[in-house]
Design a protein around this motif. Structure first.
Motif, PDB file in Angstrom:
ATOM      1  N   VAL A 167     -20.442 -23.247  14.776  1.00 34.86           N
ATOM      2  CA  VAL A 167     -19.133 -22.651  14.553  1.00 34.86           C
ATOM      3  C   VAL A 167     -18.165 -23.736  14.096  1.00 34.86           C
ATOM      4  CG1 VAL A 167     -17.203 -21.474  15.642  1.00 34.86           C
ATOM      5  CG2 VAL A 167     -19.543 -20.840  16.247  1.00 34.86           C
ATOM      6  N   GLY A 168     -17.435 -23.480  13.031  1.00 35.68           N
ATOM      7  CA  GLY A 168     -16.539 -24.488  12.490  1.00 35.68           C
ATOM      8  C   GLY A 168     -15.074 -24.127  12.635  1.00 35.68           C
ATOM      9  N   SER A 169     -14.222 -25.139  12.686  1.00 29.53           N
ATOM     10  CA  SER A 169     -12.770 -24.961  12.702  1.00 29.53           C
ATOM     11  C   SER A 169     -12.161 -25.894  11.664  1.00 29.53           C
ATOM     12  CB  SER A 169     -12.191 -25.279  14.082  1.00 29.53           C
ATOM     13  OG  SER A 169     -12.633 -24.340  15.046  1.00 29.53           O
ATOM     14  N   LEU A 170     -11.183 -25.381  10.922  1.00 29.11           N
ATOM     15  CA  LEU A 170     -10.527 -26.152   9.877  1.00 29.11           C
ATOM     16  C   LEU A 170      -9.350 -26.927  10.455  1.00 29.11           C
ATOM     17  CD1 LEU A 170     -10.251 -26.710   6.766  1.00 29.11           C
ATOM     18  CD2 LEU A 170      -8.657 -24.766   6.719  1.00 29.11           C
ATOM     19  N   VAL A 171      -9.264 -28.227  10.129  1.00 31.05           N
ATOM     20  CA  VAL A 171      -8.161 -29.061  10.606  1.00 31.05           C
ATOM     21  C   VAL A 171      -7.598 -29.876   9.442  1.00 31.05           C
ATOM     22  CG1 VAL A 171      -9.147 -29.245  12.924  1.00 31.05           C
ATOM     23  CG2 VAL A 171      -9.639 -31.017  11.222  1.00 31.05           C
ATOM     24  N   ARG A 172      -6.372 -30.336   9.627  1.00 33.35           N
ATOM     25  CA  ARG A 172      -5.763 -31.283   8.689  1.00 33.35           C
ATOM     26  C   ARG A 172      -5.642 -32.616   9.404  1.00 33.35           C
ATOM     27  NH1 ARG A 172      -1.394 -34.127   7.163  1.00 33.35           N
ATOM     28  NH2 ARG A 172      -0.757 -34.110   4.962  1.00 33.35           N
ATOM     29  N   PHE A 173      -6.315 -33.631   8.873  1.00 32.99           N
ATOM     30  CA  PHE A 173      -6.317 -34.967   9.475  1.00 32.99           C
ATOM     31  C   PHE A 173      -5.264 -35.816   8.781  1.00 32.99           C
ATOM     32  CE2 PHE A 173      -7.706 -39.372   9.593  1.00 32.99           C
ATOM     33  CZ  PHE A 173      -8.004 -39.554  10.941  1.00 32.99           C
ATOM     34  N   ASP A 174      -4.281 -36.297   9.540  1.00 32.99           N
ATOM     35  CA  ASP A 174      -3.210 -37.105   8.981  1.00 32.99           C
ATOM     36  C   ASP A 174      -3.655 -38.569   8.893  1.00 32.99           C
ATOM     37  OD1 ASP A 174      -0.535 -38.868   9.611  1.00 32.99           O
ATOM     38  OD2 ASP A 174      -0.096 -37.103   8.387  1.00 32.99           O
TER      39      ASP A 174
END
Length: 287
Positions: A167-174
């Motif tokens: 299962v995947g989750s989308l993130v924004r890495f700063d």
């Protein structure tokens, strides 16, 4: 200056003035010189823009090679001995076929922004050779840079030994703070997979498949094809089906999506005839 050269200068100036800032931005999804690896007798050939760039050996026939290129095709990142989750070595290859060693470890993905190379080595995120932070979970994957170049869009997976690993989750890495901001998070009611970067109407988007069952054809609830902005705002959710989506590709205007679907048995008494309408890739109009 001759009349011909003067006309050429004027024409070039007119062309430069006609290009808007949005048009000048580096393409987000498919670079002009796409890179991929093709099986050969001795391993894999890395092809960039239709031209063989390098030959890469693998240590085991079960392994493959993953490759991606910069937008201008000047550099290709090659992950060798890829086992489906990660590879052991990352190299870059220039347009002349010269290879340069970059890293060794559990390389899950590599992406370019101009000539800047970012890759995930296990949980570590490395940009141009400098570690900038970590992504949580098992084998996180980088999708690409954000449009402003200050962050990375990535997929995290739970670090567990059961089916929720997939299962995947989308993130924004700063890149400055090293913090990962959740954008589309899988939970008990919504599961996401097949995240891909796409260029829609000149803006960066992320396509995805939404469902609520880990197993193929494991539940009666519908699946959807989705499109979200790079900030996680869902822009489109179409194609409701109780069958199993494998993948999807969106048009550049966001109006249509081509998808691959696997039929799921809903009525065993109907036999194989219930799948007569499934012919592989199909296009539908979003709403």
């Amino acid at each position: 200056m001759t009349k011909t050269s003067l006309a050429l200068v004027v024409a070039l100036g007119t062309l430069a003035a006609a290009v808007s800032p949005a048009q000048a931005v580096e393409p987000y999804s498919s670079s002009p010189s796409q890179s991929h690896a093709v099986r050969s007798a001795d391993g894999y050939d890395v092809i960039v823009g239709g031209v063989k760039r390098a030959a890469v050996a693998v240590s085991d026939p079960a392994y493959t090679v993953r490759s991606t290129s910069s937008a201008d095709g000047a550099l290709a990142a090659v992950i060798s001995d890829f086992d489906g989750t990660s590879g052991s070595v990352l190299n870059t290859v220039d347009r002349y076929g010269k290879s340069r060693f970059v890293a060794r470890g559990a390389i899950t993905s590599a992406v370019f922004h101009g000539s800047t190379l970012a890759y995930a080595n296990g949980e570590n995120v490395v940009v141009d050779g400098v570690s900038v932070g970590k992504l949580k979970g098992r084998a996180p994957q980088l999708l690409g840079f954000t449009s402003d170049g200050t962050g990375l869009l990535a997929v995290e997976h739970p670090n567990v030994a059961d089916d929720s690993t997939y299962v995947g989750s989308l993130v924004r890495f700063d890149l400055k703070s090293g913090a990962a901001k959740p954008l589309l998070t899988s939970d008990s009611s919504s599961l996401y997979r097949d995240f891909k970067l796409v260029d829609v109407k000149g803006e960066r988007h992320v396509s995805f498949i939404k469902h609520n069952e880990v197993y193929r054809c494991g539940g009666a609830d519908p699946q959807w094809l989705g499109l979200a902005s790079e900030n996680g705002e869902v822009r489109s959710l179409v194609g409701e089906t109780r069958h199993h989506y494998r993948s999807a590709v969106w048009s550049t205007d966001g109006a249509r999506v081509a998808y691959e679907v696997m039929g799921c048995v809903s009525d065993k008494t109907r036999g194989p005839d219930q799948f007569a309408g499934f012919n592989g890739g199909v296009c539908c109009t979003s709403r």
